[in-house]
Motif scaffolding. Structure first.
Motif, PDB file in Angstrom:
ATOM      1  N   GLY A  79      12.380   1.378 -13.801  1.00  0.00           N
ATOM      2  CA  GLY A  79      12.638   0.186 -12.641  1.00  0.00           C
ATOM      3  C   GLY A  79      11.346  -0.315 -12.294  1.00  0.00           C
ATOM      4  O   GLY A  79      10.175   0.449 -12.440  1.00  0.00           O
ATOM      5  N   HIS A  80      11.120  -1.377 -11.609  1.00  0.00           N
ATOM      6  CA  HIS A  80       9.645  -2.040 -11.155  1.00  0.00           C
ATOM      7  C   HIS A  80       9.368  -1.433  -9.501  1.00  0.00           C
ATOM      8  O   HIS A  80      10.443  -1.662  -8.778  1.00  0.00           O
ATOM      9  CB  HIS A  80       9.652  -3.245 -11.352  1.00  0.00           C
ATOM     10  N   LEU A  81       8.464  -1.017  -9.268  1.00  0.00           N
ATOM     11  CA  LEU A  81       7.815  -0.532  -7.951  1.00  0.00           C
ATOM     12  C   LEU A  81       7.696  -1.762  -7.176  1.00  0.00           C
ATOM     13  O   LEU A  81       8.033  -1.561  -5.715  1.00  0.00           O
ATOM     14  CB  LEU A  81       6.686   0.228  -8.109  1.00  0.00           C
ATOM     15  N   ASP A  82       7.160  -2.865  -7.503  1.00  0.00           N
ATOM     16  CA  ASP A  82       6.715  -3.886  -6.680  1.00  0.00           C
ATOM     17  C   ASP A  82       7.911  -4.788  -6.063  1.00  0.00           C
ATOM     18  O   ASP A  82       8.842  -4.915  -6.627  1.00  0.00           O
ATOM     19  CB  ASP A  82       5.597  -4.787  -7.393  1.00  0.00           C
ATOM     20  N   THR A  83       7.719  -5.462  -4.970  1.00  0.00           N
ATOM     21  CA  THR A  83       8.392  -6.325  -4.337  1.00  0.00           C
ATOM     22  C   THR A  83       7.800  -7.656  -4.301  1.00  0.00           C
ATOM     23  O   THR A  83       6.539  -7.781  -4.483  1.00  0.00           O
ATOM     24  CB  THR A  83       9.170  -6.207  -3.002  1.00  0.00           C
ATOM     25  N   VAL A  84       8.476  -8.887  -3.874  1.00  0.00           N
ATOM     26  CA  VAL A  84       7.773 -10.245  -4.053  1.00  0.00           C
ATOM     27  C   VAL A  84       7.032 -10.335  -2.416  1.00  0.00           C
ATOM     28  O   VAL A  84       6.226 -11.235  -2.063  1.00  0.00           O
ATOM     29  CB  VAL A  84       8.521 -11.335  -3.971  1.00  0.00           C
ATOM     30  N   PHE A  85       7.321  -9.364  -1.483  1.00  0.00           N
ATOM     31  CA  PHE A  85       6.901  -9.812   0.016  1.00  0.00           C
ATOM     32  C   PHE A  85       5.388  -9.310   0.336  1.00  0.00           C
ATOM     33  O   PHE A  85       5.150  -8.312  -0.303  1.00  0.00           O
ATOM     34  CB  PHE A  85       8.232  -8.823   0.743  1.00  0.00           C
ATOM     35  N   PRO A  86       5.004  -9.952   1.104  1.00  0.00           N
ATOM     36  CA  PRO A  86       3.614  -9.643   1.590  1.00  0.00           C
ATOM     37  C   PRO A  86       3.415  -8.674   2.445  1.00  0.00           C
ATOM     38  O   PRO A  86       4.569  -7.877   3.041  1.00  0.00           O
ATOM     39  CB  PRO A  86       3.055 -10.926   2.375  1.00  0.00           C
ATOM     40  N   PRO A  87       2.172  -8.068   2.550  1.00  0.00           N
ATOM     41  CA  PRO A  87       2.164  -6.835   3.537  1.00  0.00           C
ATOM     42  C   PRO A  87       2.848  -6.780   4.726  1.00  0.00           C
ATOM     43  O   PRO A  87       3.276  -5.780   5.346  1.00  0.00           O
ATOM     44  CB  PRO A  87       0.630  -6.432   3.702  1.00  0.00           C
ATOM     45  N   GLU A  88       2.673  -7.833   5.464  1.00  0.00           N
ATOM     46  CA  GLU A  88       3.081  -7.966   7.064  1.00  0.00           C
ATOM     47  C   GLU A  88       4.892  -7.935   7.058  1.00  0.00           C
ATOM     48  O   GLU A  88       5.399  -8.073   8.134  1.00  0.00           O
ATOM     49  CB  GLU A  88       2.620  -9.317   7.609  1.00  0.00           C
ATOM     50  N   THR A  89       5.538  -7.946   5.768  1.00  0.00           N
ATOM     51  CA  THR A  89       6.939  -8.124   6.035  1.00  0.00           C
ATOM     52  C   THR A  89       7.679  -6.730   6.539  1.00  0.00           C
ATOM     53  O   THR A  89       7.254  -5.810   6.304  1.00  0.00           O
ATOM     54  CB  THR A  89       7.729  -8.305   4.595  1.00  0.00           C
ATOM     55  N   ASP A  90       8.569  -7.053   7.394  1.00  0.00           N
ATOM     56  CA  ASP A  90       9.133  -5.732   7.875  1.00  0.00           C
ATOM     57  C   ASP A  90      10.266  -5.506   6.956  1.00  0.00           C
ATOM     58  O   ASP A  90      11.336  -6.259   6.933  1.00  0.00           O
ATOM     59  CB  ASP A  90       9.859  -6.119   9.384  1.00  0.00           C
ATOM     60  N   VAL A  91      10.199  -4.448   6.454  1.00  0.00           N
ATOM     61  CA  VAL A  91      11.064  -3.775   5.510  1.00  0.00           C
ATOM     62  C   VAL A  91      11.893  -2.672   6.044  1.00  0.00           C
ATOM     63  O   VAL A  91      12.430  -1.729   5.187  1.00  0.00           O
ATOM     64  CB  VAL A  91      10.445  -3.339   3.970  1.00  0.00           C
ATOM     65  N   THR A  92      12.103  -2.710   7.373  1.00  0.00           N
ATOM     66  CA  THR A  92      12.984  -1.458   7.778  1.00  0.00           C
ATOM     67  C   THR A  92      14.410  -1.806   7.525  1.00  0.00           C
ATOM     68  O   THR A  92      14.605  -3.065   7.502  1.00  0.00           O
ATOM     69  CB  THR A  92      12.985  -1.536   9.498  1.00  0.00           C
ATOM     70  N   VAL A  93      15.148  -0.896   6.820  1.00  0.00           N
ATOM     71  CA  VAL A  93      16.499  -0.907   6.350  1.00  0.00           C
ATOM     72  C   VAL A  93      17.414  -0.781   7.701  1.00  0.00           C
ATOM     73  O   VAL A  93      17.360   0.190   8.444  1.00  0.00           O
ATOM     74  CB  VAL A  93      16.797   0.074   5.470  1.00  0.00           C
ATOM     75  N   THR A  94      18.508  -1.682   7.949  1.00  0.00           N
ATOM     76  CA  THR A  94      19.583  -1.621   8.534  1.00  0.00           C
ATOM     77  C   THR A  94      20.822  -1.468   7.887  1.00  0.00           C
ATOM     78  O   THR A  94      20.935  -2.416   7.021  1.00  0.00           O
ATOM     79  CB  THR A  94      19.602  -3.065   9.381  1.00  0.00           C
ATOM     80  N   GLN A  95      21.576  -0.368   8.393  1.00  0.00           N
ATOM     81  CA  GLN A  95      22.662  -0.063   7.538  1.00  0.00           C
ATOM     82  C   GLN A  95      23.793  -0.301   8.256  1.00  0.00           C
ATOM     83  O   GLN A  95      23.881   0.097   9.665  1.00  0.00           O
ATOM     84  CB  GLN A  95      22.847   1.530   7.090  1.00  0.00           C
ATOM     85  N   VAL A  96      24.868  -1.057   8.057  1.00  0.00           N
ATOM     86  CA  VAL A  96      26.079  -1.339   8.434  1.00  0.00           C
ATOM     87  C   VAL A  96      27.114  -0.927   7.533  1.00  0.00           C
ATOM     88  O   VAL A  96      27.567  -1.473   6.502  1.00  0.00           O
ATOM     89  CB  VAL A  96      26.244  -2.897   8.909  1.00  0.00           C
TER      90      VAL A  96
END
Length: 429
Positions: A115-132
């Motif tokens: 699998g790949h480690l990287d994402t497309v998002f810049p460093p300032e992106t909020d990557v906090t997960v919200t679970q519903v």
């Protein structure tokens, strides 16, 4: 959950797959035989029981930012998880890929699951997960964090059930799969002189049905026209980088239109533009970033040539209008190249990917995309990309989500495909 279907039942699933492909009965029989082996059946049950653990790891890894060229922190944690899962050895190579080795009995061949480690998002992106409920919302939660978890779960299940293979297996988290990362991780693994894996399985994308066996090639450029700049009134008559840029775009579109209307599917896109300081100033530079793609290596080479010619023509045309001052210059940088190619549908790896999808009720569709598998495919190494399971949407956007609908099945399918490819070794006496 179809853990141990009857052989007869699976043989009735001889369905047609995308582009008229049919799973060969021998590979369906192989999938059933492997699944009936007690250790594999035990691993299937464990993977279903690990559903909560897999969700926790998906959340944990998603919340470790991994922008392009900044995958190191996530990579360190992934290496720890691979070691905890029981790999024989874990290391990070010079490019940043995290690789875990599980030795086989023979040691002559290597199968990769990645699998790949990287994402497309810049460093300032909020990557906090919200679970519903069973839905996880966060940028990068599906693409490709869940793919990393599938790879990790397969290793953990093999260790827990004492499953050994004939071939070595590399469990890999690659860097640079997205955007301007330009497949740098997998390119490093298959660099000239390196001993890359003999077969390659990526986990990236949706559910069971889609099997990427064809690589979509692309080439990307950043072009910058440069001049002296000046006042829009007082310096009028000097050559204008923005005007040259506009000419280049127009020339390119006119030349590429015919190529992209017929023959192998081919595309082009001017995706980013920039330059200039003020509305009343001739810019000192103007730049663009351009993406070109094709199913055909010949077409990709042709459209690249058309683009470069359009840029050169634009430079000559704009300089031909010069009334004062020096001529313009242009910098043309190739910032990305992803090779194309196809894995023959009759190749055992592709047949096994189709058969393992059918085993779990999927209807495999052979597809073309741009994934880590592009590089081995282009080199003639058997390679496919299979899905991470569940249901996901809005990849590459801030509203990305992943729903855990039978998420364990993708892990079971990946395990079955790896075992079929690497060869299940007999139990030791």
């Amino acid at each position: 959950m179809r853990t141990l279907p009857l052989l007869a039942g699976a043989l009735l699933a001889l369905a047609r797959f995308g582009a008229g492909q049919t799973a060969d009965p021998s590979y369906l029989e192989e999938a059933n035989r492997l699944a009936a082996e007690p250790r594999v059946a035990g691993a299937f049950r464990l993977l279903e029981e690990l559903d909560g653990w897999a969700l926790e790891r998906t959340i944990e890894l998603t919340e470790i930012p991994a922008p392009p060229f900044m995958e190191e922190v996530r990579g360190r944690r992934y290496a720890e998880l691979l070691a905890e899962a029981g790999a024989d050895s874990v290391w990070t190579d010079a490019e940043g890929n995290v690789i875990a080795l599980r030795r086989g009995r023979g040691g002559e061949r290597t199968v990769a699951l990645n699998g790949h480690l990287d994402t497309v998002f810049p460093p300032e992106t909020d990557v906090t997960v919200t679970q519903v409920g069973d839905t996880l919302f966060a940028p990068g939660v599906g693409d490709d964090t869940r793919g990393l978890v599938v790879v990790l779960a397969v290793l953990r299940a093999m260790e827990a059930e004492g499953i050994e293979t004939e071939d070595d297996i590399h469990f890999i988290g690659t860097v640079g799969e997205e955007g301007l990362g330009d497949l740098r991780g997998v390119k490093h693994i298959y660099r000239a002189g390196a001993d890359g894996p003999d077969e390659w399985i990526s986990v990236d994308g949706g559910g069971l049905d889609r099997i990427v066996s064809m690589g979509l090639g692309s080439v990307r450029y950043r072009v910058t026209f440069e001049g002296t700049g000046g006042h829009s009134w007082g310096a009028f008559g000097i050559v204008n980088p923005a005007h040259a840029l506009g000419r280049a775009i127009r020339n390119f579109q006119a030349a590429a239109d015919g190529l992209t209307r017929d023959g192998p599917p081919t595309s082009y896109n001017v995706g980013r533009l920039g330059g200039g300081a003020s509305v009343n100033a001739v810019p000192s530079e103007a730049w663009m970033e351009v993406d070109m793609r094709s199913e055909s290596p010949a077409n990709l080479e042709e459209i690249e040539g058309l683009f470069l010619s359009a840029v050169d023509t634009a430079l000559r045309e704009e300089n031909g209008l010069r009334r004062q001052g020096p001529a313009l210059a242009v910098r043309t940088e190739r910032i990305g190249f992803r090779p194309s190619g196809e894995t023959d549908p009759s190749t055992p790896l592709v047949q096994r990917a189709i058969a393992t999808a059918a085993f779990f009720g999927g209807e495999g569709e052979l597809a073309r995309s741009s994934t880590d598998a592009n590089t081995p495919i282009s080199l003639g190494v058997p390679a496919v990309t299979i899905g991470r399971g569940g249901i996901g949407a809005n990849a590459h956007g801030p509203g990305e989500y992943w729903v855990n609908v039978d998420g364990h099945i993708a892990m079971q399918r990946a395990l079955l495909l790896v075992l079929a490819t690497a060869g299940l070794a007999d139990p030791l006496p």
